[in-house]
Design a protein around this motif. Sequence first.
Motif, PDB file in Angstrom:
ATOM      1  N   THR A   1       0.839  -1.192   0.000  1.00 58.92           N
ATOM      2  CA  THR A   1       0.000   0.000   0.000  1.00 58.92           C
ATOM      3  C   THR A   1       0.873   1.240   0.000  1.00 58.92           C
ATOM      4  N   LEU A   2       0.593   2.149  -0.948  1.00 57.59           N
ATOM      5  CA  LEU A   2       1.234   3.455  -0.979  1.00 57.59           C
ATOM      6  C   LEU A   2       0.195   4.475  -0.544  1.00 57.59           C
ATOM      7  N   SER A   3       0.385   5.059   0.621  1.00 61.82           N
ATOM      8  CA  SER A   3      -0.503   6.087   1.150  1.00 61.82           C
ATOM      9  C   SER A   3       0.274   7.395   1.201  1.00 61.82           C
ATOM     10  N   ASN A   4      -0.007   8.274   0.246  1.00 61.40           N
ATOM     11  CA  ASN A   4       0.792   9.484   0.041  1.00 61.40           C
ATOM     12  C   ASN A   4       2.251   9.103  -0.182  1.00 61.40           C
ATOM     13  N   ASN A   5       3.146   9.365   0.763  1.00 60.25           N
ATOM     14  CA  ASN A   5       4.557   9.016   0.530  1.00 60.25           C
ATOM     15  C   ASN A   5       5.024   7.871   1.429  1.00 60.25           C
ATOM     16  N   ARG A   6       4.073   7.094   1.953  1.00 61.94           N
ATOM     17  CA  ARG A   6       4.421   5.967   2.834  1.00 61.94           C
ATOM     18  C   ARG A   6       4.110   4.655   2.117  1.00 61.94           C
ATOM     19  N   LEU A   7       5.140   3.884   1.840  1.00 65.05           N
ATOM     20  CA  LEU A   7       4.976   2.583   1.197  1.00 65.05           C
ATOM     21  C   LEU A   7       5.044   1.495   2.261  1.00 65.05           C
ATOM     22  N   THR A   8       3.920   0.811   2.473  1.00 65.35           N
ATOM     23  CA  THR A   8       3.831  -0.208   3.520  1.00 65.35           C
ATOM     24  C   THR A   8       3.713  -1.587   2.897  1.00 65.35           C
ATOM     25  N   THR A   9       4.522  -2.494   3.404  1.00 61.76           N
ATOM     26  CA  THR A   9       4.450  -3.895   3.016  1.00 61.76           C
ATOM     27  C   THR A   9       3.939  -4.690   4.203  1.00 61.76           C
ATOM     28  N   ARG A  10       2.790  -5.343   4.021  1.00 58.41           N
ATOM     29  CA  ARG A  10       2.234  -6.186   5.085  1.00 58.41           C
ATOM     30  C   ARG A  10       2.328  -7.636   4.629  1.00 58.41           C
ATOM     31  N   SER A  11       3.106  -8.434   5.347  1.00 55.62           N
ATOM     32  CA  SER A  11       3.245  -9.837   4.978  1.00 55.62           C
ATOM     33  C   SER A  11       2.030 -10.623   5.462  1.00 55.62           C
ATOM     34  N   LEU A  12       1.850 -11.806   4.916  1.00 56.06           N
ATOM     35  CA  LEU A  12       0.686 -12.614   5.286  1.00 56.06           C
ATOM     36  C   LEU A  12       0.710 -13.019   6.753  1.00 56.06           C
ATOM     37  N   ASP A  13       1.875 -13.021   7.385  1.00 52.31           N
ATOM     38  CA  ASP A  13       1.925 -13.359   8.812  1.00 52.31           C
ATOM     39  C   ASP A  13       1.779 -12.126   9.704  1.00 52.31           C
ATOM     40  N   GLY A  14       1.507 -10.939   9.091  1.00 47.50           N
ATOM     41  CA  GLY A  14       1.150  -9.773   9.886  1.00 47.50           C
ATOM     42  C   GLY A  14       2.252  -8.766  10.126  1.00 47.50           C
ATOM     43  N   ASP A  15       3.463  -9.043   9.648  1.00 51.54           N
ATOM     44  CA  ASP A  15       4.560  -8.086   9.856  1.00 51.54           C
ATOM     45  C   ASP A  15       4.439  -6.921   8.879  1.00 51.54           C
ATOM     46  N   ASP A  16       4.577  -5.699   9.389  1.00 49.96           N
ATOM     47  CA  ASP A  16       4.518  -4.495   8.575  1.00 49.96           C
ATOM     48  C   ASP A  16       5.893  -3.852   8.492  1.00 49.96           C
ATOM     49  N   THR A  17       6.264  -3.402   7.298  1.00 56.69           N
ATOM     50  CA  THR A  17       7.433  -2.540   7.144  1.00 56.69           C
ATOM     51  C   THR A  17       6.998  -1.331   6.329  1.00 56.69           C
ATOM     52  N   THR A  18       7.431  -0.148   6.744  1.00 57.79           N
ATOM     53  CA  THR A  18       7.038   1.086   6.067  1.00 57.79           C
ATOM     54  C   THR A  18       8.275   1.859   5.649  1.00 57.79           C
ATOM     55  N   GLN A  19       8.244   2.305   4.392  1.00 54.85           N
ATOM     56  CA  GLN A  19       9.329   3.121   3.838  1.00 54.85           C
ATOM     57  C   GLN A  19       8.764   4.510   3.524  1.00 54.85           C
ATOM     58  N   ILE A  20       9.451   5.542   3.974  1.00 55.40           N
ATOM     59  CA  ILE A  20       9.042   6.912   3.680  1.00 55.40           C
ATOM     60  C   ILE A  20       9.747   7.361   2.397  1.00 55.40           C
ATOM     61  N   LEU A  21       8.968   7.754   1.402  1.00 56.97           N
ATOM     62  CA  LEU A  21       9.520   8.227   0.132  1.00 56.97           C
ATOM     63  C   LEU A  21       9.696   9.740   0.227  1.00 56.97           C
ATOM     64  N   THR A  22      10.887  10.220  -0.072  1.00 56.56           N
ATOM     65  CA  THR A  22      11.215  11.607   0.235  1.00 56.56           C
ATOM     66  C   THR A  22      11.325  12.495  -0.997  1.00 56.56           C
ATOM     67  N   SER A  23      11.004  11.961  -2.180  1.00 53.39           N
ATOM     68  CA  SER A  23      11.102  12.793  -3.382  1.00 53.39           C
ATOM     69  C   SER A  23      10.044  12.381  -4.396  1.00 53.39           C
ATOM     70  N   THR A  24       9.758  13.305  -5.303  1.00 53.90           N
ATOM     71  CA  THR A  24       8.819  13.030  -6.389  1.00 53.90           C
ATOM     72  C   THR A  24       9.286  11.853  -7.231  1.00 53.90           C
ATOM     73  N   SER A  25      10.583  11.814  -7.523  1.00 53.77           N
ATOM     74  CA  SER A  25      11.095  10.740  -8.376  1.00 53.77           C
ATOM     75  C   SER A  25      10.971   9.381  -7.699  1.00 53.77           C
ATOM     76  N   GLU A  26      11.123   9.356  -6.373  1.00 53.89           N
ATOM     77  CA  GLU A  26      10.953   8.091  -5.645  1.00 53.89           C
ATOM     78  C   GLU A  26       9.514   7.577  -5.767  1.00 53.89           C
ATOM     79  N   ILE A  27       8.563   8.482  -5.597  1.00 48.98           N
ATOM     80  CA  ILE A  27       7.158   8.064  -5.699  1.00 48.98           C
ATOM     81  C   ILE A  27       6.833   7.621  -7.121  1.00 48.98           C
ATOM     82  N   ARG A  28       7.293   8.367  -8.108  1.00 44.57           N
ATOM     83  CA  ARG A  28       7.091   7.971  -9.509  1.00 44.57           C
ATOM     84  C   ARG A  28       7.670   6.583  -9.754  1.00 44.57           C
ATOM     85  N   GLY A  29       8.859   6.351  -9.215  1.00 51.86           N
ATOM     86  CA  GLY A  29       9.503   5.050  -9.392  1.00 51.86           C
ATOM     87  C   GLY A  29       8.692   3.918  -8.787  1.00 51.86           C
TER      88      GLY A  29
END
Length: 282
Positions: free
Chosen positions: A226-254
Motif C-alpha cells: 500500500t502506498l498512502s501518500n509518501n508511505r509505502l507499507t508492506t504487510r506480509s501474510l503473517d502480519g509483519d509491517d514494514t514502512t518506507q518513507i519516500l522523500t522525493s517526487t522521483s521516488e514516488i514515480r519510481g
Amino acid sequence: MNHSDNHNDLINLDAYLKRIGYEGPFPLQADYEVLAALQWHHSQAIPFENLNPLLGLPIKLDAQSLNGKLLNQQRGGYCYEQNGLFKRVLEQIGFRVDGFAAKVIWNATSDDIMRSHKVLRVTCQEGTFLVDVGFGLAVPTGPIPLAPGTIARTPHGRFQLLMTDDGEFKLQVEFDKSWHDLYQFDLQIQQPADYEVFNWYVSTHPESMFVNNLIVSKPVANGRLTLSNNRLTTRSLDGDDTTQILTSTSEIRGVLHDVFNIDVEPLTGLDEVLNRIVQENS
C-alpha cells in the motif's frame, strides 16, 4: 455468453485475460473455479489507484473507457472502475452479477457514512458469493459465500460476513489475530445511474480522500503493498509491517511504475501533485 448488439458495451476479454495473466482453466465457464481464478489474478494485476481524482481528471465507467484505461493504458482504478470492469467480464462469460452499495466503516469515526463503495453479488451453480476486486488495502482475493457467519479462507487471509442489528451484511477481515470491520451493505440492487452519482461525488468533492490523498494498493504473492501518500507499507501474510518513507517526487514515480506497474508517463501535472504530497508529509 451474454452478448450486446453494441460492441462498445463489451469488454475485450482477450485483452483482459492478457492483462491479468490468466492462463486457465479454459474454456471460461460460469463456475466457481473460473470465478476464483479470475478474482485472484485480477486483484494482483490491476492495482487500486486514484491518480485521476488526485489530478482532477474524470473517472468514466463505460466499457470503452474501462477497456482503454485499465486494459490498454497500463493503469489501475478504484472500486467503480475495478468492480465495474469485473462485473462486465463476468456477465460476458455467463455469470449472474448484481451490484450493491456499501458503507465503508474501516477506521470510521462517525456513524454518518454515505454508501460510497461498489460490491458485487455473483451467482453460479456452486452458490452465491460476495465478490470485490476494488477495496484497496484489504481487497479479498477470493469469493466470499454470501451467508452470515461463514468464515472464508482466501489466499490473503480470512474474511467473515456478519449480520448487523438492522439487517445489513457486515464484512470483516482478520488482521493480527483479531477481526476488523471493513464495510456493510444491504441487498438493494444499484443501477448504473446510481454509480455515476456516487462516482462523481467521491472523485470530485473537495473533501474526498481520493481528491486529497494518493492511495495505491495491491496484493502480492506474500502479502499486500500500500502506498498512502509518501508511505509505502508492506504487510506480509503473517502480519509483519514494514514502512518506507519516500522523500522525493522521483521516488514516488519510481514506486508507481516499478512496484505497482502503472504507466505514469502520460499523466501531466503528476510531478506537481507528488511534490505537494512530499512537502505536506515530510
